[in-house]
Design an enzyme around this catalytic site. Sequence first.
Site, PDB file in Angstrom:
ATOM      1  N   THR A  77      22.955 -35.982  35.693  1.00 33.83           N
ATOM      2  CA  THR A  77      22.988 -34.677  35.018  1.00 33.83           C
ATOM      3  C   THR A  77      23.590 -33.662  35.983  1.00 33.83           C
ATOM      4  OG1 THR A  77      21.022 -35.293  33.790  1.00 33.83           O
ATOM      5  CG2 THR A  77      21.552 -32.943  33.861  1.00 33.83           C
ATOM      6  N   PHE A 121      20.194 -40.097  28.174  1.00 32.90           N
ATOM      7  CA  PHE A 121      19.122 -39.312  27.549  1.00 32.90           C
ATOM      8  C   PHE A 121      17.772 -40.030  27.611  1.00 32.90           C
ATOM      9  CE2 PHE A 121      23.204 -38.389  25.558  1.00 32.90           C
ATOM     10  CZ  PHE A 121      23.276 -37.016  25.718  1.00 32.90           C
ATOM     11  N   GLU A 127      11.328 -41.314  30.385  1.00 29.45           N
ATOM     12  CA  GLU A 127      10.487 -42.203  31.172  1.00 29.45           C
ATOM     13  C   GLU A 127       9.400 -42.754  30.251  1.00 29.45           C
ATOM     14  OE1 GLU A 127       9.263 -40.570  34.936  1.00 29.45           O
ATOM     15  OE2 GLU A 127      11.274 -39.801  35.281  1.00 29.45           O
ATOM     16  N   LYS A 158      24.099 -32.776  27.632  1.00 26.51           N
ATOM     17  CA  LYS A 158      22.873 -33.199  28.309  1.00 26.51           C
ATOM     18  C   LYS A 158      21.949 -32.015  28.599  1.00 26.51           C
ATOM     19  CE  LYS A 158      19.766 -35.336  30.407  1.00 26.51           C
ATOM     20  NZ  LYS A 158      19.518 -36.493  31.205  1.00 26.51           N
ATOM     21  N   GLY A 171      -0.082 -27.488  25.032  1.00 33.17           N
ATOM     22  CA  GLY A 171      -0.963 -27.982  26.088  1.00 33.17           C
ATOM     23  C   GLY A 171      -0.634 -27.325  27.406  1.00 33.17           C
ATOM     24  N   CYS A 224      13.068 -33.969  35.122  1.00 35.89           N
ATOM     25  CA  CYS A 224      14.248 -33.531  34.352  1.00 35.89           C
ATOM     26  C   CYS A 224      14.121 -32.133  33.751  1.00 35.89           C
ATOM     27  CB  CYS A 224      14.553 -34.544  33.257  1.00 35.89           C
ATOM     28  SG  CYS A 224      15.099 -36.117  33.931  1.00 35.89           S
ATOM     29  N   LYS A 235      13.820 -28.898  36.169  1.00 35.33           N
ATOM     30  CA  LYS A 235      14.983 -28.665  37.050  1.00 35.33           C
ATOM     31  C   LYS A 235      16.256 -28.448  36.237  1.00 35.33           C
ATOM     32  CE  LYS A 235      17.015 -33.174  38.127  1.00 35.33           C
ATOM     33  NZ  LYS A 235      18.258 -33.097  37.369  1.00 35.33           N
ATOM     34  N   LYS A 237       3.419 -37.443  32.660  1.00 36.76           N
ATOM     35  CA  LYS A 237       3.236 -37.895  31.277  1.00 36.76           C
ATOM     36  C   LYS A 237       2.604 -39.282  31.323  1.00 36.76           C
ATOM     37  CE  LYS A 237       7.194 -39.604  29.266  1.00 36.76           C
ATOM     38  NZ  LYS A 237       8.588 -39.533  28.787  1.00 36.76           N
ATOM     39  N   ARG A 253       6.601 -36.058  39.883  1.00 37.80           N
ATOM     40  CA  ARG A 253       7.492 -34.920  40.168  1.00 37.80           C
ATOM     41  C   ARG A 253       7.182 -33.757  39.227  1.00 37.80           C
ATOM     42  NH1 ARG A 253      13.265 -37.614  39.727  1.00 37.80           N
ATOM     43  NH2 ARG A 253      12.119 -38.790  38.165  1.00 37.80           N
TER      44      ARG A 253
HETATM   45  C1  UDX Z   1      13.238 -35.852  29.240  1.00 37.28           C
HETATM   46  C2  UDX Z   1      14.049 -35.960  27.938  1.00 37.28           C
HETATM   47  O1  UDX Z   1      13.157 -36.217  26.845  1.00 37.28           O
HETATM   48  C3  UDX Z   1      15.072 -37.076  28.059  1.00 37.28           C
HETATM   49  O2  UDX Z   1      15.865 -37.141  26.889  1.00 37.28           O
HETATM   50  C4  UDX Z   1      15.949 -36.791  29.285  1.00 37.28           C
HETATM   51  O3  UDX Z   1      16.889 -37.835  29.457  1.00 37.28           O
HETATM   52  C5  UDX Z   1      15.101 -36.642  30.529  1.00 37.28           C
HETATM   53  O4  UDX Z   1      14.118 -35.628  30.328  1.00 37.28           O
HETATM   54  P1  UDX Z   1      11.201 -37.198  30.314  1.00 37.28           P
HETATM   55  O5  UDX Z   1      11.326 -36.317  31.517  1.00 37.28           O
HETATM   56  O6  UDX Z   1      10.992 -38.666  30.501  1.00 37.28           O
HETATM   57  O7  UDX Z   1      12.511 -37.059  29.391  1.00 37.28           O
HETATM   58  O8  UDX Z   1       9.961 -36.645  29.514  1.00 37.28           O
HETATM   59  P2  UDX Z   1       9.627 -36.111  28.037  1.00 37.28           P
HETATM   60  O9  UDX Z   1       9.059 -37.203  27.220  1.00 37.28           O
HETATM   61  O10 UDX Z   1      10.770 -35.367  27.466  1.00 37.28           O
HETATM   62  O11 UDX Z   1       8.454 -35.109  28.378  1.00 37.28           O
HETATM   63  C6  UDX Z   1       8.671 -34.014  29.258  1.00 37.28           C
HETATM   64  C7  UDX Z   1       7.438 -33.217  29.468  1.00 37.28           C
HETATM   65  O12 UDX Z   1       7.149 -32.458  28.296  1.00 37.28           O
HETATM   66  C8  UDX Z   1       6.180 -34.014  29.782  1.00 37.28           C
HETATM   67  O13 UDX Z   1       5.490 -33.367  30.834  1.00 37.28           O
HETATM   68  C9  UDX Z   1       5.384 -33.949  28.497  1.00 37.28           C
HETATM   69  O14 UDX Z   1       4.000 -34.036  28.718  1.00 37.28           O
HETATM   70  C10 UDX Z   1       5.780 -32.585  27.960  1.00 37.28           C
HETATM   71  N1  UDX Z   1       5.646 -32.434  26.498  1.00 37.28           N
HETATM   72  C11 UDX Z   1       6.392 -33.218  25.666  1.00 37.28           C
HETATM   73  C12 UDX Z   1       4.795 -31.471  25.961  1.00 37.28           C
HETATM   74  O15 UDX Z   1       4.128 -30.740  26.707  1.00 37.28           O
HETATM   75  N2  UDX Z   1       4.709 -31.334  24.615  1.00 37.28           N
HETATM   76  C13 UDX Z   1       5.424 -32.099  23.745  1.00 37.28           C
HETATM   77  O16 UDX Z   1       5.292 -31.898  22.531  1.00 37.28           O
HETATM   78  C14 UDX Z   1       6.288 -33.074  24.296  1.00 37.28           C
END
Ligand code: UDX
Length: 437
Positions: free
Chosen positions: A118, A144, A147, A203, A252, A259, A262, A321, A328
Site C-alpha cells: 500500500t 485487499f 487478517e 486501496k 465498540g 492497515c 496507518k 481482532k 499492531r
Molecule cells: C483491513 C481491510 O479490511 C482489508 O481489506 C485491507 O486489505 C487491510 O486492512 P484488517 O486490518 O485485517 O483488514 O482488519 P479488518 O477486518 O478490516 O478490521 C479492522 C479493525 O476494525 C479491527 O480492529 C476490527 O476490530 C475493527 N472493526 C471492524 C470494528 O471496530 N467494527 C466493525 O464493524 C468492523
Amino acid sequence: MKISVIGCGYLGAVHAASMAELGHEVIGIDVDPARIESLQQGIAPFHEPGFDALLKKNASRLTFITDMSAAAGASVHFVAVGTPQAADGSADMTYVNGAIEGLLPYLAEGDLVVGKSTVPVGTAERLSELVTPTGAILMWNPEFLREGFAVEDTLSPDRLVYGVPEGTDGDTATAALDQVYAEILAKDTPRLVMNFATAELVKVAANSFLATKISFINAMAEIADVTGANVTQLADAIGYDTRIGRRFLNAGIGFGGGCLPKDIRGFVARAEELGVGEALSFLKDVDDINLRRRARVVDVLAEELGDLSGKTIAVWGISFKPDSDDIRDSPALDIAETLARSGAKVVSADPEGWKPAQARVERAGLSASLTTTSDHRAATTGADALVIATEWNVFQNEDATAIGELMAQKLVVDGRNCLDADAWKAAGFRYRGMGRA
Ligand code: UDX
C-alpha cells in the site's frame, strides 16, 4: 511460471504460498533470517487460519531465502514489503524503495514487477522510471486481504485491480498477470484495469471508507450513550437499507491493526503534500472518533469503580481482532496499557496475542502492573471488572454465571458489544456496553 515474492510478512508470505497453490514455482525473499527459516521449515511465523496447511501442501514449489539474487530467473516479481507509519504520519517508503533497488540488478528483459504494497499515490509512476531501463515492466496490483481470512481473500478475492502503464506495456503487463492469476480469473472474478494513480488510490480509498463506516457508527454510539438509544439496534435498522449495508457497522472500541489506522493517516499526509488536504480533513475526525473509543472504556470503568488505582481489571483480548496474533495498534492492548498506567493491576488474556504482547509490555516498562496470559478464566479470578476488548468466539461463548463466581465484583464492560447482555445481567452482572447502556 517462476515467481519471486519480495517481503514475507502477512501479505507476502500468504501471497507466496497462494501463488504456489496456483501451481507456480515460488521464491519468497525477506531480510529477516528467523522468518525465512520458519517459512522454509513450513512453520507459519504468525497465526493465520489455513496458512500452515497451505505452506505444507505446497512445500515442493516453495523456497524461502534471504538472498535477493534468488529472484534472478523468475519472470514475475511481486513486491509485498511493509509501508509502516513514519513519525509524521506519512507512509515510510524505505522498504519499498530498498526492495526495488535490490531487485533491479536481477531483472531481465520482459520481466514483470508487480507492486502489492500500500503506497502513496504517485509511487508507481516514480518507480517505473527505475524499472523500465532494465527492460522489465512495472505494474501495481493492490491487495485487499483481511487478517484472519488472508488465504481465502488471496485465492478468492472480491476483485483484482491492475494498475498498468499506458500503451503496449500496459497490455503486455495485463496479459502476463492474467496468466499468473488464470485460476482465479476462471472463477469469474472481476478484473479492473486502470492507470497507476487510480490503482494506488483504490486501496487507500477502500480502507478509508471502511474506517469511516466504523467511526460513523462509533459516533452514533457516542450519541446513543447520552440519549439512552441502543447503537446495535440502530445499526441493524439502518443496515437493512442495502445502500448502507450492515457489515462494518459494529460499534465498540474501534479499529486498529497494521492497515486501517496507518493507511488513513498516510492518505491524509499525501493529500496535504498534493495541496488537497482539505479533501480528506474528515479522515482526521474519523481518526479522532476512533481514538476516543479507547478512552471511553477507561471512563466507563472510572464511572463504575471510581479511582482505578489499586483495582484489579481483567481484559479479554489483546490482538486487534479475533483469529489473529497481530497486536499492531491494537485497541485492546492500548486500553490495557492505559489502565496499567493509571495504577490498576491488569491481567490481559488472549488465545494468541498474549505471546507477542509480552515483549511489548516489557519494553513499555509495564510488566509490574500488566501481565498477559492465554488463560482468560485465570485472568478473571479476583477481578473488580472485566473488559471485553477483542471478540474471540471463546469469550463470547463463556458462561456468565461461572465467570461471575470468579470475580470480586460482577462488572463487565463489553467493548465489542459482542456479549448477550441479558444473559450477563441475569447472572448478576452490571453490564456496560458501548452505546447501548
Ligand atoms: C483491513 C481491510 O479490511 C482489508 O481489506 C485491507 O486489505 C487491510 O486492512 P484488517 O486490518 O485485517 O483488514 O482488519 P479488518 O477486518 O478490516 O478490521 C479492522 C479493525 O476494525 C479491527 O480492529 C476490527 O476490530 C475493527 N472493526 C471492524 C470494528 O471496530 N467494527 C466493525 O464493524 C468492523
